[in-house]
Design a protein around this motif. Structure first.
Motif, PDB file in Angstrom:
ATOM      1  N   ARG A 290       1.121  -1.824  -0.242  1.00  7.71           N
ATOM      2  CA  ARG A 290       0.062   0.108   0.196  1.00  7.71           C
ATOM      3  C   ARG A 290       0.847   1.206   0.088  1.00  7.71           C
ATOM      4  N   ILE A 291       1.730   1.500   0.545  1.00  6.64           N
ATOM      5  CA  ILE A 291       3.135   2.559   0.387  1.00  6.64           C
ATOM      6  C   ILE A 291       3.403   2.732  -1.039  1.00  6.64           C
ATOM      7  N   ILE A 292       3.537   1.445  -1.916  1.00  4.06           N
ATOM      8  CA  ILE A 292       4.314   1.881  -2.814  1.00  4.06           C
ATOM      9  C   ILE A 292       2.292   2.023  -3.419  1.00  4.06           C
ATOM     10  N   ILE A 293       1.756   1.457  -3.916  1.00  2.31           N
ATOM     11  CA  ILE A 293       0.448   2.162  -4.410  1.00  2.31           C
ATOM     12  C   ILE A 293       0.125   2.979  -3.952  1.00  2.31           C
ATOM     13  N   SER A 306      11.017  -0.721   0.065  1.00  2.42           N
ATOM     14  CA  SER A 306       9.470  -1.496   0.463  1.00  2.42           C
ATOM     15  C   SER A 306       9.824  -2.763  -0.481  1.00  2.42           C
ATOM     16  N   TYR A 307      10.013  -2.210  -1.431  1.00  2.00           N
ATOM     17  CA  TYR A 307      10.112  -2.916  -2.894  1.00  2.00           C
ATOM     18  C   TYR A 307      10.986  -4.491  -2.718  1.00  2.00           C
ATOM     19  N   HIS A 308      11.902  -4.153  -1.626  1.00  4.36           N
ATOM     20  CA  HIS A 308      13.108  -4.463  -1.752  1.00  4.36           C
ATOM     21  C   HIS A 308      12.689  -6.329  -0.597  1.00  4.36           C
ATOM     22  N   ILE A 309      11.692  -5.337   0.137  1.00  7.26           N
ATOM     23  CA  ILE A 309      11.048  -6.767   1.055  1.00  7.26           C
ATOM     24  C   ILE A 309      10.132  -7.307   0.705  1.00  7.26           C
ATOM     25  N   ILE A 310       9.319  -6.794  -0.303  1.00  4.50           N
ATOM     26  CA  ILE A 310       8.085  -7.787  -0.723  1.00  4.50           C
ATOM     27  C   ILE A 310       8.648  -8.509  -1.349  1.00  4.50           C
ATOM     28  N   LYS A 333       3.537  -4.033 -11.458  1.00  5.78           N
ATOM     29  CA  LYS A 333       3.189  -3.116 -12.822  1.00  5.78           C
ATOM     30  C   LYS A 333       3.467  -2.366 -12.191  1.00  5.78           C
ATOM     31  N   ILE A 334       3.845  -1.267 -10.918  1.00  9.14           N
ATOM     32  CA  ILE A 334       3.794   0.171 -10.972  1.00  9.14           C
ATOM     33  C   ILE A 334       5.794   0.499 -10.878  1.00  9.14           C
ATOM     34  N   MET A 335       6.496  -0.857 -10.767  1.00 10.64           N
ATOM     35  CA  MET A 335       8.022  -0.576 -10.512  1.00 10.64           C
ATOM     36  C   MET A 335       7.756  -0.941 -11.960  1.00 10.64           C
ATOM     37  N   GLU A 336       7.373  -1.964 -12.650  1.00  5.19           N
ATOM     38  CA  GLU A 336       7.944  -2.144 -13.701  1.00  5.19           C
ATOM     39  C   GLU A 336       8.304  -1.037 -15.125  1.00  5.19           C
TER      40      GLU A 336
END
Length: 361
Positions: A290-293, A306-310, A333-336
Protein backbone atom coordinates in the motif's frame (compact mmCIF):
# COMPACT_ATOMS: atom_id res chain seq x y z
CA UNK A 1 -31.75 16.81 31.00
CA UNK A 2 -29.40 13.83 31.16
CA UNK A 3 -29.35 11.28 28.38
CA UNK A 4 -31.11 8.70 30.58
CA UNK A 5 -33.82 11.23 31.42
CA UNK A 6 -34.23 11.78 27.68
CA UNK A 7 -34.61 8.03 27.21
CA UNK A 8 -37.26 7.96 29.95
CA UNK A 9 -39.18 10.75 28.22
CA UNK A 10 -39.22 8.68 25.03
CA UNK A 11 -40.34 5.65 27.02
CA UNK A 12 -43.26 7.55 28.52
CA UNK A 13 -44.42 8.46 25.03
CA UNK A 14 -44.43 4.78 24.07
CA UNK A 15 -46.21 3.83 27.28
CA UNK A 16 -48.92 6.38 26.55
CA UNK A 17 -49.27 5.36 22.93
CA UNK A 18 -47.95 1.89 21.95
CA UNK A 19 -48.25 2.88 18.27
CA UNK A 20 -44.98 4.77 18.75
CA UNK A 21 -43.25 1.38 18.95
CA UNK A 22 -43.30 1.35 15.16
CA UNK A 23 -40.56 3.99 15.37
CA UNK A 24 -38.32 1.23 16.75
CA UNK A 25 -39.07 -1.37 14.12
CA UNK A 26 -36.19 -3.06 12.33
CA UNK A 27 -36.24 -2.77 8.54
CA UNK A 28 -33.62 -4.83 6.76
CA UNK A 29 -33.71 -2.45 3.78
CA UNK A 30 -33.43 0.77 5.77
CA UNK A 31 -30.14 2.62 6.29
CA UNK A 32 -30.87 3.06 10.01
CA UNK A 33 -31.57 -0.27 11.72
CA UNK A 34 -32.82 1.55 14.90
CA UNK A 35 -30.42 -0.70 16.79
CA UNK A 36 -29.30 1.94 19.30
CA UNK A 37 -32.77 3.48 19.56
CA UNK A 38 -34.00 0.15 20.89
CA UNK A 39 -31.07 -0.06 23.30
CA UNK A 40 -31.87 3.39 24.71
CA UNK A 41 -35.49 2.45 25.28
CA UNK A 42 -34.39 -0.75 27.03
CA UNK A 43 -32.08 1.29 29.27
CA UNK A 44 -34.99 3.53 30.23
CA UNK A 45 -37.10 0.48 31.11
CA UNK A 46 -34.24 -1.08 33.06
CA UNK A 47 -34.12 2.02 35.25
CA UNK A 48 -37.88 2.44 35.58
CA UNK A 49 -39.28 -1.06 35.25
CA UNK A 50 -43.05 -1.56 35.27
CA UNK A 51 -44.81 -4.88 34.74
CA UNK A 52 -46.84 -3.24 32.01
CA UNK A 53 -43.61 -2.78 30.02
CA UNK A 54 -43.48 -6.48 29.22
CA UNK A 55 -45.06 -6.19 25.78
CA UNK A 56 -42.80 -3.26 24.94
CA UNK A 57 -39.63 -5.20 25.77
CA UNK A 58 -40.92 -8.29 23.96
CA UNK A 59 -41.51 -6.18 20.86
CA UNK A 60 -38.00 -4.71 21.10
CA UNK A 61 -36.50 -8.18 21.48
CA UNK A 62 -38.29 -9.50 18.39
CA UNK A 63 -36.90 -6.56 16.41
CA UNK A 64 -33.39 -7.13 17.80
CA UNK A 65 -33.68 -10.79 16.85
CA UNK A 66 -34.44 -9.73 13.27
CA UNK A 67 -31.49 -7.34 13.37
CA UNK A 68 -29.25 -10.24 14.34
CA UNK A 69 -30.49 -12.38 11.46
CA UNK A 70 -29.38 -9.82 8.90
CA UNK A 71 -26.07 -8.98 10.61
CA UNK A 72 -26.46 -5.23 10.35
CA UNK A 73 -23.85 -2.96 11.94
CA UNK A 74 -24.07 -2.68 15.71
CA UNK A 75 -23.22 -4.52 18.91
CA UNK A 76 -24.62 -7.96 19.68
CA UNK A 77 -24.56 -7.03 23.38
CA UNK A 78 -27.64 -4.91 22.64
CA UNK A 79 -29.52 -8.12 21.82
CA UNK A 80 -28.23 -9.78 24.97
CA UNK A 81 -29.18 -6.78 27.09
CA UNK A 82 -32.69 -6.75 25.68
CA UNK A 83 -32.96 -10.46 26.50
CA UNK A 84 -31.73 -9.76 30.03
CA UNK A 85 -34.34 -7.03 30.56
CA UNK A 86 -36.96 -9.49 29.34
CA UNK A 87 -35.88 -12.02 32.00
CA UNK A 88 -36.82 -9.50 34.70
CA UNK A 89 -40.50 -10.20 34.01
CA UNK A 90 -40.06 -13.92 34.85
CA UNK A 91 -42.41 -15.04 32.11
CA UNK A 92 -41.85 -18.72 31.12
CA UNK A 93 -43.57 -18.31 27.74
CA UNK A 94 -40.73 -16.13 26.52
CA UNK A 95 -38.65 -19.31 26.21
CA UNK A 96 -39.74 -19.70 22.58
CA UNK A 97 -38.35 -16.33 21.52
CA UNK A 98 -35.12 -17.08 23.38
CA UNK A 99 -34.89 -20.49 21.72
CA UNK A 100 -35.34 -18.87 18.30
CA UNK A 101 -32.57 -16.38 19.10
CA UNK A 102 -30.22 -19.15 20.14
CA UNK A 103 -30.83 -20.96 16.85
CA UNK A 104 -30.36 -18.04 14.44
CA UNK A 105 -26.95 -19.32 13.37
CA UNK A 106 -23.79 -20.98 14.67
CA UNK A 107 -22.54 -17.80 16.39
CA UNK A 108 -25.86 -17.31 18.16
CA UNK A 109 -25.80 -20.91 19.28
CA UNK A 110 -22.54 -20.17 21.08
CA UNK A 111 -23.08 -16.55 22.11
CA UNK A 112 -26.68 -16.55 23.30
CA UNK A 113 -26.55 -18.02 26.81
CA UNK A 114 -28.52 -21.22 27.32
CA UNK A 115 -29.45 -19.93 30.78
CA UNK A 116 -31.92 -17.56 29.14
CA UNK A 117 -34.10 -20.58 28.30
CA UNK A 118 -34.86 -21.29 31.96
CA UNK A 119 -34.36 -17.76 33.30
CA UNK A 120 -37.99 -17.65 34.55
CA UNK A 121 -37.03 -20.40 36.98
CA UNK A 122 -36.33 -24.12 36.52
CA UNK A 123 -39.57 -25.26 38.17
CA UNK A 124 -41.69 -22.58 36.52
CA UNK A 125 -40.28 -23.26 33.05
CA UNK A 126 -40.90 -27.02 33.21
CA UNK A 127 -44.40 -26.52 34.60
CA UNK A 128 -45.15 -24.25 31.67
CA UNK A 129 -43.68 -26.74 29.16
CA UNK A 130 -45.91 -29.56 30.47
CA UNK A 131 -48.94 -27.97 28.82
CA UNK A 132 -47.26 -25.86 26.13
CA UNK A 133 -48.27 -26.59 22.57
CA UNK A 134 -45.34 -25.62 20.37
CA UNK A 135 -43.67 -27.55 17.52
CA UNK A 136 -40.26 -26.74 19.03
CA UNK A 137 -41.11 -28.31 22.40
CA UNK A 138 -39.34 -31.64 21.81
CA UNK A 139 -36.27 -29.91 20.40
CA UNK A 140 -36.15 -27.50 23.35
CA UNK A 141 -36.45 -30.30 25.93
CA UNK A 142 -33.75 -32.24 24.13
CA UNK A 143 -31.47 -29.25 24.69
CA UNK A 144 -32.27 -28.29 28.30
CA UNK A 145 -33.20 -31.77 29.57
CA UNK A 146 -36.33 -33.87 29.29
CA UNK A 147 -37.40 -33.29 32.89
CA UNK A 148 -36.81 -30.82 35.69
CA UNK A 149 -34.58 -33.40 37.40
CA UNK A 150 -32.43 -33.86 34.29
CA UNK A 151 -32.16 -30.15 33.46
CA UNK A 152 -28.62 -29.15 32.47
CA UNK A 153 -28.91 -26.19 34.86
CA UNK A 154 -29.72 -25.95 38.53
CA UNK A 155 -31.68 -23.08 40.07
CA UNK A 156 -28.45 -22.02 41.76
CA UNK A 157 -26.80 -21.87 38.33
CA UNK A 158 -29.55 -19.56 37.09
CA UNK A 159 -29.46 -17.35 40.18
CA UNK A 160 -25.69 -16.95 39.87
CA UNK A 161 -25.99 -16.29 36.15
CA UNK A 162 -28.54 -13.52 36.78
CA UNK A 163 -26.21 -11.87 39.29
CA UNK A 164 -23.42 -12.04 36.75
CA UNK A 165 -25.64 -10.42 34.12
CA UNK A 166 -26.50 -7.62 36.52
CA UNK A 167 -22.82 -7.01 37.02
CA UNK A 168 -22.09 -7.24 33.29
CA UNK A 169 -24.72 -4.61 32.45
CA UNK A 170 -24.06 -2.48 35.54
CA UNK A 171 -23.11 0.55 33.45
CA UNK A 172 -26.69 0.81 32.20
CA UNK A 173 -28.03 1.20 35.75
CA UNK A 174 -28.30 4.57 37.45
CA UNK A 175 -26.15 6.09 38.75
CA UNK A 176 -23.95 5.66 35.69
CA UNK A 177 -20.50 4.58 36.86
CA UNK A 178 -18.54 5.27 33.67
CA UNK A 179 -20.04 8.13 31.69
CA UNK A 180 -17.71 7.88 28.70
CA UNK A 181 -18.23 4.15 28.24
CA UNK A 182 -21.98 4.68 28.59
CA UNK A 183 -21.93 7.29 25.82
CA UNK A 184 -19.83 5.01 23.64
CA UNK A 185 -22.10 2.00 24.26
CA UNK A 186 -25.24 3.97 23.45
CA UNK A 187 -23.69 5.62 20.37
CA UNK A 188 -24.15 9.14 21.78
CA UNK A 189 -21.33 10.28 19.53
CA UNK A 190 -21.52 14.06 19.90
CA UNK A 191 -21.48 13.96 23.68
CA UNK A 192 -18.80 11.26 23.61
CA UNK A 193 -16.46 13.44 21.54
CA UNK A 194 -16.76 16.33 23.99
CA UNK A 195 -15.81 14.06 26.92
CA UNK A 196 -13.02 12.06 25.27
CA UNK A 197 -10.12 14.59 25.61
CA UNK A 198 -10.69 14.89 29.34
CA UNK A 199 -10.64 11.10 29.71
CA UNK A 200 -7.42 10.77 27.71
CA UNK A 201 -5.65 13.46 29.74
CA UNK A 202 -6.46 11.98 33.15
CA UNK A 203 -3.47 11.00 35.25
CA UNK A 204 -3.40 7.21 35.41
CA UNK A 205 -1.05 4.23 35.33
CA UNK A 206 -2.71 2.95 32.13
CA UNK A 207 -3.80 -0.59 32.84
CA UNK A 208 -4.26 -3.17 30.09
CA UNK A 209 -8.03 -2.55 30.14
CA UNK A 210 -7.60 1.24 29.94
CA UNK A 211 -5.23 0.93 26.99
CA UNK A 212 -7.74 -1.31 25.24
CA UNK A 213 -10.45 1.30 25.83
CA UNK A 214 -8.15 4.07 24.57
CA UNK A 215 -7.65 2.22 21.27
CA UNK A 216 -11.38 1.49 21.00
CA UNK A 217 -12.41 5.06 21.79
CA UNK A 218 -9.89 6.58 19.38
CA UNK A 219 -11.11 4.34 16.58
CA UNK A 220 -14.74 5.16 17.37
CA UNK A 221 -13.89 8.87 17.28
CA UNK A 222 -12.26 8.33 13.88
CA UNK A 223 -9.26 10.30 15.12
CA UNK A 224 -6.08 8.96 13.48
CA UNK A 225 -3.81 11.05 15.73
CA UNK A 226 -5.43 9.59 18.84
CA UNK A 227 -5.32 6.10 17.35
CA UNK A 228 -1.58 6.48 16.78
CA UNK A 229 -1.01 7.82 20.28
CA UNK A 230 -3.08 4.97 21.77
CA UNK A 231 -1.02 2.33 19.98
CA UNK A 232 2.28 4.03 20.84
CA UNK A 233 1.26 4.13 24.50
CA UNK A 234 0.17 0.49 24.34
CA UNK A 235 3.58 -0.52 22.99
CA UNK A 236 5.33 1.60 25.60
CA UNK A 237 3.38 0.23 28.56
CA UNK A 238 2.97 -3.37 27.41
CA UNK A 239 6.17 -4.25 25.59
CA UNK A 240 5.84 -7.88 26.71
CA UNK A 241 2.33 -8.28 25.34
CA UNK A 242 1.94 -11.32 23.06
CA UNK A 243 0.06 -9.05 20.63
CA UNK A 244 3.00 -6.70 20.19
CA UNK A 245 3.53 -7.62 16.51
CA UNK A 246 -0.14 -6.95 15.80
CA UNK A 247 -0.02 -3.60 17.57
CA UNK A 248 3.08 -2.64 15.59
CA UNK A 249 1.44 -3.66 12.33
CA UNK A 250 -1.66 -1.63 13.22
CA UNK A 251 0.53 1.37 14.04
CA UNK A 252 2.33 1.03 10.72
CA UNK A 253 -1.02 0.85 8.92
CA UNK A 254 -2.05 4.14 10.53
CA UNK A 255 1.24 5.71 9.47
CA UNK A 256 0.53 4.57 5.90
CA UNK A 257 -2.92 6.14 6.06
CA UNK A 258 -1.45 9.42 7.32
CA UNK A 259 1.35 9.36 4.71
CA UNK A 260 4.12 8.87 7.27
CA UNK A 261 5.62 6.16 5.12
CA UNK A 262 9.13 6.33 6.52
CA UNK A 263 7.85 5.49 10.02
CA UNK A 264 5.64 2.76 8.60
CA UNK A 265 8.52 1.19 6.68
CA UNK A 266 10.77 1.21 9.74
CA UNK A 267 8.17 -0.61 11.85
CA UNK A 268 7.18 -3.12 9.16
CA UNK A 269 10.79 -4.05 8.38
CA UNK A 270 11.49 -4.60 12.08
CA UNK A 271 8.39 -6.79 12.54
CA UNK A 272 9.16 -8.91 9.47
CA UNK A 273 12.77 -9.42 10.54
CA UNK A 274 11.66 -10.52 14.00
CA UNK A 275 9.06 -13.14 13.11
CA UNK A 276 8.57 -16.42 11.26
CA UNK A 277 4.80 -16.13 11.48
CA UNK A 278 3.53 -16.24 7.90
CA UNK A 279 0.30 -14.42 8.76
CA UNK A 280 2.12 -11.53 10.40
CA UNK A 281 4.50 -11.30 7.44
CA UNK A 282 1.52 -11.35 5.06
CA UNK A 283 -0.16 -8.45 6.89
CA UNK A 284 3.07 -6.45 6.85
CA UNK A 285 3.59 -7.12 3.14
CA UNK A 286 0.07 -5.81 2.52
CA UNK A 287 1.01 -2.49 4.12
CA UNK A 288 4.30 -2.30 2.22
CA UNK A 289 2.34 -2.80 -1.00
CA UNK A 290 0.00 0.00 0.00
CA UNK A 291 2.96 2.32 0.55
CA UNK A 292 4.06 1.78 -3.05
CA UNK A 293 0.55 1.97 -4.48
CA UNK A 294 -0.21 5.21 -2.62
CA UNK A 295 3.16 6.66 -3.59
CA UNK A 296 2.82 5.42 -7.20
CA UNK A 297 6.41 6.42 -7.86
CA UNK A 298 9.02 3.74 -8.57
CA UNK A 299 11.89 6.19 -8.04
CA UNK A 300 10.80 7.03 -4.50
CA UNK A 301 13.41 5.75 -2.04
CA UNK A 302 10.86 4.43 0.46
CA UNK A 303 9.02 2.65 -2.36
CA UNK A 304 12.25 1.00 -3.49
CA UNK A 305 13.11 -0.17 0.02
CA UNK A 306 9.58 -1.47 0.49
CA UNK A 307 9.81 -3.29 -2.82
CA UNK A 308 13.04 -5.04 -1.87
CA UNK A 309 11.39 -6.41 1.28
CA UNK A 310 8.28 -7.49 -0.63
CA UNK A 311 10.38 -9.25 -3.26
CA UNK A 312 12.51 -11.12 -0.73
CA UNK A 313 9.49 -12.33 1.25
CA UNK A 314 7.64 -13.24 -1.95
CA UNK A 315 10.48 -15.50 -3.01
CA UNK A 316 10.57 -17.00 0.48
CA UNK A 317 6.84 -17.74 0.80
CA UNK A 318 5.75 -17.71 -2.89
CA UNK A 319 2.18 -16.66 -2.04
CA UNK A 320 0.21 -15.19 0.85
CA UNK A 321 -3.48 -14.72 0.07
CA UNK A 322 -5.46 -13.82 -3.07
CA UNK A 323 -5.82 -10.22 -1.89
CA UNK A 324 -2.16 -9.68 -0.97
CA UNK A 325 -0.91 -11.57 -4.03
CA UNK A 326 -3.07 -9.24 -6.12
CA UNK A 327 -1.49 -6.22 -4.45
CA UNK A 328 1.96 -7.60 -5.21
CA UNK A 329 1.02 -7.86 -8.89
CA UNK A 330 -0.10 -4.22 -8.83
CA UNK A 331 3.19 -3.24 -7.21
CA UNK A 332 5.22 -5.12 -9.85
CA UNK A 333 3.34 -3.24 -12.54
CA UNK A 334 4.08 0.11 -10.90
CA UNK A 335 7.78 -0.68 -10.56
CA UNK A 336 7.99 -2.11 -14.09
CA UNK A 337 6.43 0.98 -15.60
CA UNK A 338 8.83 3.13 -13.62
CA UNK A 339 11.75 1.05 -14.86
CA UNK A 340 10.65 1.44 -18.49
CA UNK A 341 10.32 5.18 -18.07
CA UNK A 342 13.79 5.47 -16.58
CA UNK A 343 15.62 2.81 -18.63
CA UNK A 344 17.66 5.30 -20.68
CA UNK A 345 19.21 6.85 -17.58
CA UNK A 346 19.87 3.66 -15.60
CA UNK A 347 22.77 1.22 -16.00
CA UNK A 348 21.76 -2.25 -17.17
CA UNK A 349 22.06 -3.80 -13.71
CA UNK A 350 19.86 -1.04 -12.32
CA UNK A 351 17.25 -1.59 -14.99
CA UNK A 352 16.79 -5.26 -14.01
CA UNK A 353 17.00 -5.25 -10.21
CA UNK A 354 13.24 -5.67 -9.81
CA UNK A 355 13.28 -8.58 -12.28
CA UNK A 356 16.07 -10.37 -10.43
CA UNK A 357 14.25 -10.06 -7.14
CA UNK A 358 11.16 -11.75 -8.52
CA UNK A 359 13.00 -14.22 -10.70
CA UNK A 360 11.80 -12.62 -13.97
CA UNK A 361 13.70 -12.87 -17.25
Amino acid sequence: MTVVEKYKTELDLVRQNPKFLHNYRFDKDAINSKHFDRLRLNIAIYNDLKQTDYEIVKYLFVEEKEWRKYRKAGDVDNLYFCAFVLTLFNSPEIVWLFFEAKNIDFDSGIGFDGEYLVSAGIKETYQYLETADNPKRIELLKYIGETQESCIYSQEDIDNWKEYKKSYFRNYKLPIQDELHFLYSTNERELFLTKLPEWINQERAWTYEELSLYRTYAKYADDKVSEIEALKLTLEKNDEDFLIDIYNRQLAELYVETDENNRALEILAKVINGTDNRNIVRDCIEQLCRIIIRTNNSSDDIAKKSYHIIAFQHKKYRNFSPMVDGLIKDVIKIMEEGKITAQNSLPKAGQRWWQKLFGSK
